[in-house]
Each structure stands twice: as C-alpha cells, then as structure tokens.
Design a protein around this motif. Structure first.
Motif, PDB file in Angstrom:
ATOM      1  N   CYS A 132      27.750   3.120  46.839  1.00  0.00           N
ATOM      2  CA  CYS A 132      28.798   2.542  47.695  1.00  0.00           C
ATOM      3  C   CYS A 132      30.102   2.503  46.909  1.00  0.00           C
ATOM      4  O   CYS A 132      30.103   2.153  45.732  1.00  0.00           O
ATOM      5  CB  CYS A 132      28.358   1.122  48.076  1.00  0.00           C
ATOM      6  SG  CYS A 132      29.662   0.114  48.793  1.00  0.00           S
ATOM      7  N   PHE A 133      31.208   2.851  47.554  1.00  0.00           N
ATOM      8  CA  PHE A 133      32.491   2.759  46.857  1.00  0.00           C
ATOM      9  C   PHE A 133      33.384   1.681  47.450  1.00  0.00           C
ATOM     10  O   PHE A 133      34.593   1.695  47.304  1.00  0.00           O
ATOM     11  CB  PHE A 133      33.186   4.118  46.725  1.00  0.00           C
ATOM     12  CG  PHE A 133      33.177   4.950  47.966  1.00  0.00           C
ATOM     13  CD1 PHE A 133      34.283   5.014  48.780  1.00  0.00           C
ATOM     14  CD2 PHE A 133      32.053   5.685  48.307  1.00  0.00           C
ATOM     15  CE1 PHE A 133      34.262   5.780  49.937  1.00  0.00           C
ATOM     16  CE2 PHE A 133      32.028   6.461  49.461  1.00  0.00           C
ATOM     17  CZ  PHE A 133      33.135   6.506  50.274  1.00  0.00           C
ATOM     18  N   GLY A 134      32.766   0.730  48.154  1.00  0.00           N
ATOM     19  CA  GLY A 134      33.437  -0.528  48.446  1.00  0.00           C
ATOM     20  C   GLY A 134      34.400  -0.544  49.606  1.00  0.00           C
ATOM     21  O   GLY A 134      35.316  -1.363  49.622  1.00  0.00           O
ATOM     22  N   CYS A 135      34.193   0.312  50.626  1.00  0.00           N
ATOM     23  CA  CYS A 135      35.222   0.368  51.672  1.00  0.00           C
ATOM     24  C   CYS A 135      35.248  -0.879  52.543  1.00  0.00           C
ATOM     25  O   CYS A 135      36.228  -1.109  53.251  1.00  0.00           O
ATOM     26  CB  CYS A 135      35.107   1.641  52.496  1.00  0.00           C
ATOM     27  SG  CYS A 135      33.759   1.680  53.664  1.00  0.00           S
ATOM     28  N   PHE A 136      34.198  -1.720  52.528  1.00  0.00           N
ATOM     29  CA  PHE A 136      34.221  -2.971  53.297  1.00  0.00           C
ATOM     30  C   PHE A 136      34.827  -4.126  52.485  1.00  0.00           C
ATOM     31  O   PHE A 136      34.866  -5.248  52.963  1.00  0.00           O
ATOM     32  CB  PHE A 136      32.810  -3.331  53.784  1.00  0.00           C
ATOM     33  CG  PHE A 136      32.479  -2.739  55.137  1.00  0.00           C
ATOM     34  CD1 PHE A 136      32.413  -1.359  55.314  1.00  0.00           C
ATOM     35  CD2 PHE A 136      32.244  -3.542  56.243  1.00  0.00           C
ATOM     36  CE1 PHE A 136      32.137  -0.802  56.544  1.00  0.00           C
ATOM     37  CE2 PHE A 136      31.958  -2.994  57.488  1.00  0.00           C
ATOM     38  CZ  PHE A 136      31.903  -1.628  57.641  1.00  0.00           C
ATOM     39  N   CYS A 164      28.039  -1.949  57.197  1.00  0.00           N
ATOM     40  CA  CYS A 164      27.910  -0.518  57.512  1.00  0.00           C
ATOM     41  C   CYS A 164      26.454  -0.102  57.664  1.00  0.00           C
ATOM     42  O   CYS A 164      26.174   1.048  57.989  1.00  0.00           O
ATOM     43  CB  CYS A 164      28.547   0.295  56.397  1.00  0.00           C
ATOM     44  SG  CYS A 164      27.692   0.015  54.826  1.00  0.00           S
ATOM     45  N   THR A 194      29.898  -5.636  47.474  1.00  0.00           N
ATOM     46  CA  THR A 194      30.629  -5.218  48.683  1.00  0.00           C
ATOM     47  C   THR A 194      30.045  -5.873  49.929  1.00  0.00           C
ATOM     48  O   THR A 194      28.831  -5.996  50.069  1.00  0.00           O
ATOM     49  CB  THR A 194      30.580  -3.677  48.817  1.00  0.00           C
ATOM     50  OG1 THR A 194      31.244  -3.118  47.689  1.00  0.00           O
ATOM     51  CG2 THR A 194      31.258  -3.193  50.085  1.00  0.00           C
ATOM     52  N   VAL A 196      26.076  -5.358  50.528  1.00  0.00           N
ATOM     53  CA  VAL A 196      25.416  -4.121  50.978  1.00  0.00           C
ATOM     54  C   VAL A 196      23.979  -4.034  50.452  1.00  0.00           C
ATOM     55  O   VAL A 196      23.098  -3.480  51.114  1.00  0.00           O
ATOM     56  CB  VAL A 196      26.252  -2.892  50.522  1.00  0.00           C
ATOM     57  CG1 VAL A 196      25.503  -1.589  50.724  1.00  0.00           C
ATOM     58  CG2 VAL A 196      27.581  -2.853  51.271  1.00  0.00           C
ATOM     59  N   ALA A 254      24.459  -0.055  55.030  1.00  0.00           N
ATOM     60  CA  ALA A 254      24.208   0.641  53.746  1.00  0.00           C
ATOM     61  C   ALA A 254      24.227   2.152  53.937  1.00  0.00           C
ATOM     62  O   ALA A 254      23.320   2.879  53.496  1.00  0.00           O
ATOM     63  CB  ALA A 254      22.896   0.167  53.114  1.00  0.00           C
ATOM     64  N   LEU A 255      25.266   2.627  54.591  1.00  0.00           N
ATOM     65  CA  LEU A 255      25.378   4.036  54.968  1.00  0.00           C
ATOM     66  C   LEU A 255      25.300   4.980  53.757  1.00  0.00           C
ATOM     67  O   LEU A 255      24.503   5.921  53.745  1.00  0.00           O
ATOM     68  CB  LEU A 255      26.716   4.211  55.695  1.00  0.00           C
ATOM     69  CG  LEU A 255      26.981   5.519  56.387  1.00  0.00           C
ATOM     70  CD1 LEU A 255      25.920   5.754  57.460  1.00  0.00           C
ATOM     71  CD2 LEU A 255      28.364   5.494  57.032  1.00  0.00           C
ATOM     72  N   CYS A 256      26.130   4.750  52.742  1.00  0.00           N
ATOM     73  CA  CYS A 256      26.191   5.711  51.626  1.00  0.00           C
ATOM     74  C   CYS A 256      24.901   5.747  50.809  1.00  0.00           C
ATOM     75  O   CYS A 256      24.382   6.841  50.548  1.00  0.00           O
ATOM     76  CB  CYS A 256      27.423   5.431  50.769  1.00  0.00           C
ATOM     77  SG  CYS A 256      28.944   5.610  51.724  1.00  0.00           S
ATOM     78  N   PRO A 257      24.338   4.579  50.388  1.00  0.00           N
ATOM     79  CA  PRO A 257      23.072   4.651  49.655  1.00  0.00           C
ATOM     80  C   PRO A 257      21.963   5.326  50.457  1.00  0.00           C
ATOM     81  O   PRO A 257      21.100   6.000  49.889  1.00  0.00           O
ATOM     82  CB  PRO A 257      22.733   3.173  49.380  1.00  0.00           C
ATOM     83  CG  PRO A 257      24.057   2.479  49.399  1.00  0.00           C
ATOM     84  CD  PRO A 257      24.867   3.201  50.431  1.00  0.00           C
TER      85      PRO A 257
HETATM   86  S1  SF4 Z   1      31.339   2.875  50.848  1.00  0.00           S
HETATM   87 FE1  SF4 Z   1      31.612   1.807  52.789  1.00  0.00          FE
HETATM   88  S2  SF4 Z   1      30.226   2.895  54.228  1.00  0.00           S
HETATM   89 FE2  SF4 Z   1      29.576   3.452  52.143  1.00  0.00          FE
HETATM   90  S3  SF4 Z   1      27.955   1.947  51.646  1.00  0.00           S
HETATM   91 FE3  SF4 Z   1      29.887   1.135  50.842  1.00  0.00          FE
HETATM   92  S4  SF4 Z   1      30.638  -0.213  52.445  1.00  0.00           S
HETATM   93 FE4  SF4 Z   1      29.097   1.134  53.386  1.00  0.00          FE
END
Ligand code: SF4
Ligand code: SF4
Length: 251
Positions: A204-208, A193, A189, A164, A195-198
């Motif tokens: 990022c909390f690692g959903c990928f 995405c 991660t 990310v 880098a949606l959350c940053p």
């Molecule tokens: S938590 Fe998921 S959507 Fe958010 S930055 Fe990380 S990988 Fe992307």
C-alpha cells in the motif's frame, strides 16, 4: 418532504473521484431515485439553483478564485462532504507546498505572469467547515454509497478509522511485508479500499491517508527492514497526502 437535492463540485483535481460516483452504476440508480441531482457538470449541463441539501466537493484550493468559490458552495449547502485525497489533504498538487511555486510556474509555462495561483494547495477543510470526509485517490464507491444512503436515512455514515492491515486479514490476503519483504504503508493507512493493492501482491502506498491512531515508530522500523532509507520513507509518506502522515504521527 421534498426530495433532497445533491450537488457535485469540482476544484483542482483530475475528476477521478467524480468518475467513481458515475461508476456506482446500479447503486447510483438506487440513490438517484431518492435524491434530485441538482448540479453535477460532469454528468449534465442541466443545473438547478441552490440551496442544496448535500454537496460533494472534489479537489483542492489552489487559486484565489477557488478560495472565494468554496465559501459560496458552503453557504449554499446544508451538508458538505469532501471526496478524495485532493479535497481532504490537498492532493498530489500539494507537493508544491514544499517547493517554490514561482520556480514551478517558470519551468512549466511560457508566460507565467498570466497565472493567478496560490503558493499552496490546501484541503477544503482549511477554508470552510466540512461535515464528512471520504478519503482515497480515488474514493471507494462503496463508502460513497454508504455515506449518501446513511444521510438520506438520517444516520451517521459507518466509515472506518482502522488500518488497511485489518482488511488484508479479513480477505485472507497474505501480508506482502512478511511474505515478500515489500514496503507497505498498510499498518498506518486508513481502511476503505478493501486492501486493493496488497490483494494484487504490492504494498500500500497510502492513498487513503493516515488511519486514526497510527504507530509511526513501528511502521518506520518495518519500512527500514525492507530496505527503505529515511529519505524514501519521507517520500512515500508525502505522495498523496503530503504532510498528513508526519502530522498524524511524527517519527
Ligand atoms: S494504496 Fe490506496 S488503494 Fe492501494 S491498498 Fe493503499 S489505501 Fe488501498
Ligand atoms: S483524489 Fe485522486 S482521483 Fe480524486 S480527484 Fe484527486 S487525483 Fe483525482
């Protein structure tokens, strides 16, 4: 050549990844013109019999019935693509893999003896061969459209294996760890995405799930520097993909 058929299947999941498919709007219309949607219960009760050229599978295997049904889906599918953290890593429901399922069932259900459930929630690849995996919770619709378009064109889908962090640099997002001391799993991660959350100022909390070659010791030091304990680090690693970060790069 006949128009290729597309089937979409659901196992234990929240439907969010299938909704990403419906959310493709114009892109989906372009794809829909080139495939025949033969089985997609979220969208239509009109079902065509298999075999199917491409199957998209959402959800994890959590019951003996699931384990049997995924073998049937595999047998009827030329290409099988898993979509989302549930299908690729067991999902949030795989948190039970580290607990006692009987205790959970007793706490939640008045008559747990009626349940037919497995002790674990496992990814589809633990049961049958999988051709491609799309990660995320939910998946990124651009990756989905790229994958279907590539397969229809007879080429390999271009799916990233880097982290990310690269996407933050590409979109000029200021690093949330350096600038604000926010914990962030972006360095380890898998990208996809954008880098949606940053981009919204949070880590990022690692959903990928884990990127291909994560540097776990460096990431752990970064997280400790933001104030996280080793216990917190273990918990954040386990949220969406349970043991995947630890297996990919033990710290
Ligand atoms: S938590 Fe998921 S959507 Fe958010 S930055 Fe990380 S990988 Fe992307
Ligand atoms: S990966 Fe996330 S969005 Fe997709 S089905 Fe599972 S819980 Fe829902």
């Amino acid at each position: 050549m006949d128009t290729p058929t597309l089937a979409v299947w659901k196992f234990a999941s929240c439907d969010g990844c299938q909704l990403s498919l419906l959310d493709c709007e114009d892109d989906l219309l372009a794809v829909a013109g080139r495939v025949r949607i033969a089985h997609f219960l979220e969208a239509s009760s009109d079902v065509l019999p298999g075999p199917y050229d491409i199957s998209l599978v959402e959800g994890s295997i959590t019951t003996p019935g699931d384990a049997e049904r995924i073998r049937q889906v595999r047998a009827e599918s030329r290409l099988l693509i898993t979509i989302g953290a549930c299908a690729t890593a067991g999902g949030i429901q795989a948190l039970r893999n580290q607990a006692d399922i009987t205790e959970y069932a007793r706490a939640v259900y008045a008559r747990p003896e009626y349940l037919r459930t497995l002790a674990t929630s496992t990814p589809i690849a633990a049961h049958v061969d999988v051709d491609y995996e799309l990660h995320g919770c939910p998946i990124d619709r651009r990756q989905l459209v790229e994958t279907i378009s590539a397969l229809l064109a007879g080429r390999r889908p271009a799916l990233p294996a880097h982290s990310v962090c690269f996407e933050c640099k590409r979109r000029n997002t200021v690093c949330v760890v350096v600038a604000r001391g926010e914990p962030c799993l972006g360095p380890v991660t898998r990208a996809g995405c954008g880098a949606l959350c940053p981009a919204f100022g949070r880590g990022c909390f690692g959903c990928f799930g884990p990127a291909e070659t994560p540097n776990a010791p460096a990431e752990a030091a970064l997280l400790r520097a933001t104030g996280m304990s080793d216990d917190d680090i273990r918990r954040i690693h386990r949220t969406f993909t349970v043991a995947a970060f630890e297996e990919a790069a033990p710290s």
